[in-house]
Design a protein around this motif. Sequence first.
Motif, short mmCIF file in Angstrom:
data_model
loop_
_atom_site.label_atom_id
_atom_site.label_comp_id
_atom_site.label_asym_id
_atom_site.label_seq_id
_atom_site.Cartn_x
_atom_site.Cartn_y
_atom_site.Cartn_z
N ILE B 8 0.87 -1.18 0.00
CA ILE B 8 0.00 0.00 0.00
C ILE B 8 0.90 1.22 0.00
O ILE B 8 1.68 1.43 0.93
CB ILE B 8 -0.92 -0.01 1.25
N SER B 9 0.81 2.01 -1.07
CA SER B 9 1.74 3.12 -1.22
C SER B 9 1.05 4.48 -1.23
O SER B 9 1.70 5.51 -1.36
CB SER B 9 2.57 2.95 -2.50
N GLY B 10 -0.26 4.48 -1.08
CA GLY B 10 -0.97 5.75 -1.02
C GLY B 10 -2.31 5.57 -0.33
O GLY B 10 -2.97 4.54 -0.53
N ILE B 11 -2.69 6.55 0.48
CA ILE B 11 -3.95 6.47 1.22
C ILE B 11 -4.68 7.81 1.10
O ILE B 11 -4.09 8.86 1.30
CB ILE B 11 -3.70 6.16 2.72
N SER B 16 -16.31 11.95 8.76
CA SER B 16 -16.74 13.04 9.64
C SER B 16 -15.60 13.53 10.52
O SER B 16 -15.65 14.64 11.03
CB SER B 16 -17.91 12.56 10.51
N LEU B 17 -14.57 12.72 10.71
CA LEU B 17 -13.44 13.12 11.56
C LEU B 17 -12.50 14.08 10.85
O LEU B 17 -11.68 14.73 11.49
CB LEU B 17 -12.65 11.88 11.99
N GLY B 18 -12.57 14.15 9.53
CA GLY B 18 -11.66 15.04 8.81
C GLY B 18 -11.17 14.39 7.55
O GLY B 18 -11.82 13.48 7.01
N GLU B 19 -10.03 14.83 7.06
CA GLU B 19 -9.51 14.25 5.83
C GLU B 19 -8.03 13.96 5.92
O GLU B 19 -7.27 14.67 6.57
CB GLU B 19 -9.82 15.15 4.64
N GLY B 20 -7.63 12.87 5.29
CA GLY B 20 -6.22 12.49 5.23
C GLY B 20 -5.85 11.45 6.27
O GLY B 20 -6.49 11.33 7.33
N GLY B 21 -4.81 10.68 5.95
CA GLY B 21 -4.33 9.65 6.86
C GLY B 21 -3.85 10.22 8.18
O GLY B 21 -4.19 9.72 9.26
N ASP B 22 -3.09 11.30 8.12
CA ASP B 22 -2.53 11.89 9.35
C ASP B 22 -3.64 12.36 10.27
O ASP B 22 -3.61 12.10 11.48
CB ASP B 22 -1.61 13.08 9.01
N ALA B 23 -4.60 13.07 9.71
CA ALA B 23 -5.69 13.60 10.55
C ALA B 23 -6.47 12.47 11.20
O ALA B 23 -6.84 12.55 12.38
CB ALA B 23 -6.62 14.46 9.69
N MET B 81 -6.58 12.40 -3.28
CA MET B 81 -5.70 12.39 -2.11
C MET B 81 -4.78 11.17 -2.12
O MET B 81 -3.59 11.27 -1.79
CB MET B 81 -6.56 12.31 -0.83
N ALA B 82 -5.34 10.01 -2.47
CA ALA B 82 -4.54 8.79 -2.48
C ALA B 82 -3.44 8.87 -3.54
O ALA B 82 -2.29 8.46 -3.31
CB ALA B 82 -5.43 7.57 -2.73
N GLY B 242 -18.36 9.23 3.85
CA GLY B 242 -16.91 9.14 3.83
C GLY B 242 -16.40 8.46 2.57
O GLY B 242 -17.18 7.99 1.74
N GLY B 243 -15.10 8.43 2.46
CA GLY B 243 -14.48 7.78 1.31
C GLY B 243 -13.13 7.23 1.70
O GLY B 243 -12.49 7.73 2.64
N ALA B 244 -12.72 6.19 1.02
CA ALA B 244 -11.39 5.62 1.24
C ALA B 244 -10.86 5.11 -0.08
O ALA B 244 -11.51 4.31 -0.75
CB ALA B 244 -11.45 4.50 2.27
N PHE B 245 -9.71 5.59 -0.47
CA PHE B 245 -9.02 5.06 -1.65
C PHE B 245 -7.59 4.69 -1.28
O PHE B 245 -6.96 5.34 -0.44
CB PHE B 245 -9.01 6.09 -2.80
#
Lengths: 423, 395
Positions: B8-11, B16-23, B81-82, B242-245
């Motif tokens: 996995i090289s990109g997330i 509702s919590l926000g956006e991005g892996g770090d957040a 983002m991913a 939400g979304g996840a790629f």
Amino acid sequence: MANLKDHLGRPVVAVTGIGVVTSLGVGKAENWAALTSGKSGIHPITRFPVALLNTQISGMIDFLPSSTKGSSALTYELAETAAKEAVAEAGLDTGDFDGPLFLASPPVELDWADRLALYAGDKEGSGYERLLKVARSQNSLDMFETAQFGSIADRLADLFGTRGLPITLSTACASGATAIQLGVEAIRRGECDRALSIGADGSATAEALIRFSLLSALSTNNAVPAKASKPFSKDRDGFVLAEGSAALVLESLESALARGAEVLGILRGCGEKSDDFHRTRSKPDGSPAIGAVKAALADAGLREDEIDYVNAHGTSTPENDKMEHLSLSTVFGERIRKIPVSSNKSMIGHTLSAAGAIEAAFSLMTMREGVIPPTINYDNPDPSIELDVVPNVKRKAEVRTVLSNSFGFGGQNTCLVMAREPV
Amino acid sequence: MVNRDVVISGIGLVSSLGEGGDAHWDKMTAPGVAPVTDAERFHPYVVHPLPEIDWGLQIAKRGDQRQMETWQRLGTYTAGMALDDAGIKGNDDLTATMDMVVAAGGGERDEAVDAGVLAASENRTDRDVLLNEKLTTELRPTLFLAQLSNLLAGNISIVHKVTGSSRTFMGEEGAGVAAIETAAARIRSGQSTHVLVGGSFQTEHPDMLLGYELGRYLHRGPWKPVWQRQGSEGGGVVTGSGGAFLVLEAREHAEARGQNIYAQLGPVVSGRTRRRNGGLEAGIAELISRTELPGGELLAISGASGAHAATAAEKAALEANPAIAARALSSLTGHMKEAQFPFAVALAALAVSRGAGYPAFEAGEKAFAGKPASVLATAVGYHQFEGMALVSAPR
């Protein structure tokens, strides 16, 4: 002895069962007889009133028990009927297929009849608030199933005893070809000896018709329905919405030969290239469609001059037929004038999610029978499209290989290359 | 047959919590973080709403944004983002050869048009003609494209130029499972080098809630965390937008271009238990047995929806293995349907990459203090289909 591995060392994929339903009838025999006699399945719409509609004709399936029971029920019955024919022809047990299922089917939505019935279930509140209120107070499990994307495949998996989690997919009008491609890829990866690939579409509702109509995609040639779908003609004015299904039993050649199954054809190659130009229009230079055709040929290990016949996407829209001609003439050069290119859609209309599978089934039959179904309604050729469309009358021909094109909204381009015999 | 490592090289994540892996990592590892909920808009249902999003950050052209309803916009945004995270966005050589498998449902219907038809239906007996009248005059022509399942992938092609192969799988959580399973299989066998895979779900539309509630799956009344909804009013599911790629990649392909690797994707398994006959717990246990779990304490990111029967079966199957400490991600994000499994896999990848686990998302979840070398991600469908994957440290 045929090679069991292809030019890239992958298992050769054979077809051992074919099933098909279109507006021309149920099963291969009925369809083939009609298709080769140039008969049209396009007829006036009777499923719902056509008042106020610009398009009043279609290739709907009006002769099955589920024809009046909503999109989900009809799509299921179409898929089941085609798959039963295919599995029986392959000589396999209906309840114990033991390979994965790939189903191309239309995106589902709750039918209007159900929305209206729910709404009538209460008098208080309005809009969706009332629908939700009624839903939570009554058992609507049957309705629920019709609005779940996975339900049709789940039922098919139960009936046919397919293996694992069934995949339901959509690549718009290329879906049927994608279902076949996924089956081919799974066999090539060695995940299974066989796969059941189905394309089924029974979603010709009033809302679907209106949606396509609002995009100016449909023919409004209502006066003589059988004449409305006229691919590659100068006066083509849109596609004819239709329903249907086809199923293929795909099997490694090794497995087919080992159990003595009759090999009906070979799925030699699949190619795909998506278009980033526009949601409904193709890149003007045709490069994605060209890329898909070339990728399919490369995957099949065939040169351009080894294709005997092209089963066109040929929707009868001004845009598609022009672009398809551009891409074919780019790939095949001058020789394209000599390759027969016909469109089954001239007779059965555009069966959307099922089209790629139905046309693959007809391509395989074309090779086996040595007869090319015509492009009917070719009375007024488009002079800018110089193709041998096999006009109006079937043609006897030795066809060893076929390229079948499928192009869809959202930049989907998928091509299949099939062969009559293993190498 | 080749057997390449899948990494996995990109997330890309939005909830509702926000956006991005770090957040998400920061929020979800903060002890006692409160979920973001809205109990008013769709009363008696609680939803986890989208955060405020500056769409222009990933979808530069306003014209493109206008062609999409929220579900497609959210997916296209999260996919961007991913791609950014994987160092692929804007690299035409990489996007033109990138394959894509999207898990999708359908898009948002026009609520006002539907309500208008429903209201008028009370005074009409010729309802079919009424439909023709209303739909031919009131539907926006381009709305159809904003609803079509495969047009999320289509928009990703247009906006981010991902133009290898493009397949859209439909069918709730199972579509997300099959998307990741197929993408991984393609890479392992050498059919793909890099694949964009994921999905999005926009729950803030009553038709999306109706999709669950026809089967009486939605939880009603005050919000509760996932494992504590048994016996509460309603069906147990609280939804979230939400979304996840993910960018999945052959290890050598990622390493050759010097790309950071979050995690290695191990076995991805899926199943279809005939639930009517019971046996879901056994079906889940069988999937667990096929994921090649390592010995010792194991963190699991559970995609459990809260749906009573499915969640009880998953809980029992996970608890049957005393080494497993499960975290129900839906307690913090809500259930995101097609995006549920990609989201669980992403959270598992973040944990092995950071070398730490998540604290309990709710009282009663077992403590996990170790450094996770592997994390299990699950998605057991609220109604049908189930799958899981083992995500491991990149080596």
